[in-house]
Design an enzyme around this catalytic site. Structure first.
Site, PDB file in Angstrom:
ATOM      1  N   MET A 106     -28.858 -47.431  36.908  1.00 19.82           N
ATOM      2  CA  MET A 106     -28.693 -48.377  38.049  1.00 19.82           C
ATOM      3  C   MET A 106     -29.829 -49.249  38.398  1.00 19.82           C
ATOM      4  O   MET A 106     -31.024 -48.858  38.402  1.00 19.82           O
ATOM      5  CB  MET A 106     -28.162 -47.513  39.165  1.00 19.82           C
ATOM      6  CG  MET A 106     -27.906 -47.984  40.313  1.00 19.82           C
ATOM      7  SD  MET A 106     -26.439 -49.252  40.222  1.00 19.82           S
ATOM      8  CE  MET A 106     -26.544 -50.365  41.521  1.00 19.82           C
ATOM      9  N   ASN A 108     -30.873 -50.594  41.073  1.00 17.39           N
ATOM     10  CA  ASN A 108     -31.419 -50.471  42.718  1.00 17.39           C
ATOM     11  C   ASN A 108     -32.861 -51.525  42.620  1.00 17.39           C
ATOM     12  O   ASN A 108     -33.693 -51.094  41.903  1.00 17.39           O
ATOM     13  CB  ASN A 108     -31.902 -49.222  43.147  1.00 17.39           C
ATOM     14  CG  ASN A 108     -30.966 -48.206  42.880  1.00 17.39           C
ATOM     15  OD1 ASN A 108     -29.679 -48.339  43.174  1.00 17.39           O
ATOM     16  ND2 ASN A 108     -31.234 -47.264  42.009  1.00 17.39           N
ATOM     17  N   HIS A 141     -31.347 -54.660  30.508  1.00 12.89           N
ATOM     18  CA  HIS A 141     -29.924 -54.742  31.276  1.00 12.89           C
ATOM     19  C   HIS A 141     -30.395 -54.456  32.659  1.00 12.89           C
ATOM     20  O   HIS A 141     -29.896 -55.575  33.733  1.00 12.89           O
ATOM     21  CB  HIS A 141     -28.831 -53.976  30.954  1.00 12.89           C
ATOM     22  CG  HIS A 141     -27.600 -54.053  31.680  1.00 12.89           C
ATOM     23  ND1 HIS A 141     -26.516 -54.956  31.273  1.00 12.89           N
ATOM     24  CD2 HIS A 141     -27.249 -53.696  32.803  1.00 12.89           C
ATOM     25  CE1 HIS A 141     -25.809 -54.792  32.100  1.00 12.89           C
ATOM     26  NE2 HIS A 141     -25.958 -54.046  32.962  1.00 12.89           N
ATOM     27  N   GLU A 142     -30.991 -53.326  33.112  1.00 13.02           N
ATOM     28  CA  GLU A 142     -31.150 -53.159  34.508  1.00 13.02           C
ATOM     29  C   GLU A 142     -32.406 -54.261  35.172  1.00 13.02           C
ATOM     30  O   GLU A 142     -32.092 -54.761  36.155  1.00 13.02           O
ATOM     31  CB  GLU A 142     -31.638 -51.843  34.753  1.00 13.02           C
ATOM     32  CG  GLU A 142     -30.666 -50.860  34.026  1.00 13.02           C
ATOM     33  CD  GLU A 142     -29.260 -51.047  34.607  1.00 13.02           C
ATOM     34  OE1 GLU A 142     -28.955 -51.448  35.501  1.00 13.02           O
ATOM     35  OE2 GLU A 142     -28.278 -50.486  33.891  1.00 13.02           O
TER      36      GLU A 142
END
Ligand code: 0A1
Ligand code: ZN
Length: 878
Positions: A267, A269, A301-302
């Protein structure tokens, strides 16, 4: 449990009635009773005079204060799901909300939960509301300041988004705190908090403009050595984004935290990415080359989300592909540049065909930008991600690299700090290029995989080649008729000596460079001045996520396999030839006949294997036959998984026996004593050698199995060890049992490696597998609380064991259905994903179809299903 099913519609979008400019949070961490105090600076968004409704999910309100004074009970209404203030001030005001939550009891892994002993959060898509009442929607952007307080022994590490601004002790206690400030306004789904006793690896990165960024990767103590590849991938990603897209990192610090309990991959964040540890930890002894590649891809990607997702975010969840499709495109391009572009493309298309095509062809089909949902968690799909990326790739093909980059630059400049839509995104490209993208935009709204039927003919006298193209988009749920799409068909007319033939003119469709713009239902392109009869090479590089139907004779396919200058279409030729034989063999098996396999094709594979001019990773791809699920997808209806397996095993045996000597010679020659290195070239050599081992063992004879046993014993890295063990398991060899035991002894206690052990057993195509899988549910290393364990044992059984999941007696379906029902109250998101493995049930032959339907009917009849599972089951049986 929320079980309501009122649909959310794109057409109902309204801007928020209120905005929240700043959020000041205070988390007092404690396992079962964490206090969350949230101070919101709220202002009306225009003169709305509507009630203020803040979303919650299973919340317990402690107190609410407006502008410093307790809000009288009659002025608000609080339920676990919402906090409503009927007549809030029509001016800016401050609302303070205190809630109490139970992270240790949170098995859904959304909001604040505990992974092992670490406190961590997952807020996308709607997890923030499980911590405090909020305008939990992506178009409400706020500046966050977060204080976290915890016991110093339990959680020496306290992290949140942004930059650290203060830390200290709480006098007279063993508690301490940390204060973080994130200057970039963001939606709540990008918020994160971590608290725990973690190891850390640090490094730093100097941006192009000279700023120094501190990099930290946190993990379980003792696993620090396994973070090196992730750190290296991160630095390479940061540099690549500066060069390829002109994007620099923007905070003083970038952190990654690896946790073991996580619903998805990772994720993004802001400044504090939280990862499934599977995508961080990698070393040669415990991770395969595939794992290394995944770590690199997910880290990239993140990180890339920082610009495509965070700095510019989505207006609403219907726009999910705005950030996901684009970011997948960016990570695919990164890996292509870092590794081999052709091999990466083939691997990505294989994934797209395996995951997205069946979705597009089944009951869960939806557009890249859906228009309605019941549960947004169910739209983190291959269609939104992988097809979403293909749409960006087509945009680039249509506009050309220069205008594509200009459009991206304009997008970053025009929309930085905003929450936007696909329309906003496309307008940037239309503005820089002057190209009308109205028809292209249908890729976002029309579900289904377009089919292109192609026919060619050559007129030697006129030196003319005529290519007719027809497109058709099949009906999908809720969309019975479709409009023609703008499909970029990259092409070449391959001449007798293997080079692309020149032509004087192309009439009948717009052709720019090597792209035909197919825009009508039927188009005929006439190429004049063509000196010899060409073999058409169409959809080069897989220029559109479509199915090309062209009945090229085997001799033409063999010619393309040997000569096409487009590597992708060389691979495609091999795949097409193999698929034709596999389908014919399946038919023969079902009619109790003996399948026949084409020697010319097998010999061509031998040639590919031995062709030193081709990179080993490409050869490995070309030698890997389509899987049983791929064949089922191509057959499309009345699918008999046992017949498919028999037909496929027959082809493997034919290859193994006809090429026996050649494969062994090559396998021997590739034997290497070089020390392990995870780079793409070394990985490619291992891939080829292990593919050869798999082919050699394809005849079921003892020699291939002995070779695998030997490889398993001698392996000095996980790639070779796993490849050998997979050969033993997937051929159902007796020797697998001893090897599995040895593997278990060696890696007991290493959860991520034991996942591989679970998965291999779950994908073994023998009749005892289901019993084994059920037994393994009681293995001490298995835990229903951990999604990685579930995916490796139950998920791989359902998704990657065609014959045993689809047992004719229906026991495979019953097992998975029962497991979903057991899991649903604990972790609905993971339960719903598991249930999606039934998505192609209607394509099965009648006997299995009935068994699958009965299992699905049991699920739909169960009381109190979660909204996630209810949504999937309803659509699956609709
Ligand atoms: N945005 C993440 C994917 C993601 C989505 C939902 C999650 O909730 C459990 C977690 C992660 C990505 O694209 O990587
Ligand atoms: Zn993403």
């Amino acid at each position: 449990m929320k079980t309501d099913t009122a649909p959310v519609r794109l057409s109902d979008y309204r801007p928020p009635d209120y905005l929240i400019d700043t959020v000041t949070l205070d988390f007092r961490l404690s396992p079962n009773a964490t206090r969350v105090t949230s101070l919101l600076a709220i202002r009306p968004n225009g003169d709305t005079r509507r009630p203020l409704v803040l979303a919650g999910d299973q919340l317990k309100l402690v107190s609410v204060t407006l502008d410093g004074a307790p809000l009288p009970k009659e002025r608000y209404r609080a339920t676990p799901d919402a906090l409503e203030i009927a007549d809030p001030p029509q001016r800016p005001f401050k609302l303070e909300i205190v809630t109490e939550i139970d992270p240790a009891g949170n098995s859904k892994l959304m909001g604040l939960y505990r992974s092992e002993r670490t406190y961590c959060t997952q807020c996308e898509a709607e997890g923030f509301r499980r911590m405090t009442y909020f305008l939990d929607r992506p178009d409400v952007l706020s500046v966050y300041t977060t204080r976290i307080e915890a016991d110093r022994t339990e959680a020496p590490v306290l992290l949140s988004n942004g930059n650290p601004i203060d830390a200290g002790s709480v006098d007279g206690t063993n508690r301490h705190y940390a204060l973080w400030h994130d200057p970039f306004p963001k939606p709540a789904y990008l918020f994160a908090v971590v608290g725990g006793d973690l190891g850390v690896v640090t490094d730093h990165f100097k941006t192009t403009s000279g700023r120094n960024v501190e990099l930290r990767i946190y993990c379980e103590h003792g696993k620090e050595d396994r973070c090196a590849y992730a750190m290296d991938s991160l630095k390479r990603s940061m540099r690549w984004d500066e060069v390829a897209f002109g994007r620099e990192y923007d905070l003083d610090i970038f952190m990654i935290v690896a946790v073991s309990d996580f619903n998805m991959g990772a994720m993004e964040n802001k400044g504090l990415n939280i990862f499934n540890d599977k995508y961080v930890l990698a070393d040669p002894d415990t991770a395969t080359d595939g794992d290394f590649a995944h770590v690199e891809g997910v880290i990239a990607h993140e990180y890339f989300h920082n610009w495509t997702g965070n700095r510019i975010t989505c207006r609403d969840w219907f726009q999910l592909c705005l950030k996901e499709g684009l970011t997948v495109f960016r990570d695919q391009e990164f890996s292509s540049d870092e590794r081999s572009r052709p091999v990466k493309r083939i691997a990505d298309v294989r994934t797209l065909q395996a995951r997205q095509f069946p979705e597009d062809a089944g009951p869960l089909a939806h557009p890249v930008r859906p228009e309605v949902y019941h549960e947004i968690n169910n739209f983190y799909t291959a269609t939104v991600y992988e097809k979403g990326s293909e749409v960006i790739r087509m945009l680039k093909s249509i506009l050309g690299a220069k205008d594509f980059r200009a459009g991206m630059d304009l997008y970053f400049e025009r929309h930085d700090g905003q929450a936007v839509t696909i329309e906003d995104f496309l307008a940037c490209f239309a503005d820089v290029s002057g190209v009308d993208l109205a028809q292209f935009k249908l890729w976002y709204s029309q579900a289904g995989t377009p089919e292109i039927v192609a026919n060619g003919s050559y007129d030697a006298k006129a030196r003319r080649y005529t290519l007719s193209l027809a497109q058709n988009v099949p009906a999908t749920p809720g969309q019975s008729t479709k409009k023609p799409m703008h499909i970029p068909v990259r092409f070449g007319l391959v001449g007798p000596n293997g080079e692309d033939l020149a032509y004087d003119a192309a009439v009948g469709a717009a052709v720019t460079g090597d792209v035909i713009h197919l825009m009508e239902p039927n188009q005929t392109v006439v190429f004049s001045g063509v000196s010899a009869p060409p073999v058409p090479s169409l959809l080069r590089g897989f220029s559109a996520p479509a199915k090309l139907m062209m009945e090229l004779p085997p001799s033409d396919l063999l010619f393309l396999l040997r000569t096409d200058t487009d590597s992708f279409n060389r691979w495609r030729a091999a795949e097409t030839l193999a698929m034709r034989q596999l389908i014919a063999a399946t038919t023969a098996v079902r009619m109790n006949g003996a399948p026949k396999y084409d020697d010319a094709f097998v010999d061509a594979l031998g040639e590919i294997a031995e062709n030193d001019a081709l990179e080993p990773a490409f050869r490995a791809q070309a030698l890997q036959l389509p899987g049983e699920a791929d064949i089922a997808r191509e057959i499309g209806n009345d699918v008999d998984p046992d017949a498919i397996a028999a037909g496929r095993n027959g082809l493997r045996a034919a290859i193994a026996s006809r090429l026996a000597a050649r494969l062994r010679r090559l396998h021997q020659a590739l034997g290497s004593s070089m020390p392990f290195s995870p780079d793409a070239a070394s990985a490619g050599r291992r891939a080829l050698r292990n593919t050869l081992l798999d082919l050699i063992a394809g005849d079921g004879a003892t020699e291939g199995i002995a070779l695998a046993v030997e490889r398993f014993r001698a392996a000095d890295n996980m790639t070779d060890r796993m490849a050998a063990l997979a050969v033993l398991c997937h051929n159902g060899a007796e020797a697998r049992l001893e090897a599995l035991d040895a593997f278990h002894r060696r890696y007991a206690g290493d959860a991520l490696v034991i996942d591989k052990w679970f998965a291999l057993q779950a994908t073994t195509p023998t009749p005892d597998t289901l019993t084994r899988v059920k037994t393994l549910l009681d293995h001490p290393a298995f835990s229903i609380g951990n999604p990685n364990r579930i995916r490796s044992l139950v998920g791989s059984f359902a998704a990657a064991n065609q014959t045993q999941f689809n047992r004719p007696d229906g026991a495979g379906y019953d097992f998975v259905a029962d497991f979903v029902l057991d899991l649903d109250p604990k972790n609905p998101q993971t339960a719903a994903r598991l249930l999606a493995s039934f998505r192609s049930w209607r394509a099965l032959e009648a006997g299995r179809r009935q068994k699958a339907e009965a299992a699905l009917n049991r699920v739909v009849a169960a009381p109190n299903l979660s909204r996630d599972t209810r949504d999937i089951i309803t659509r699956t049986i609709a």
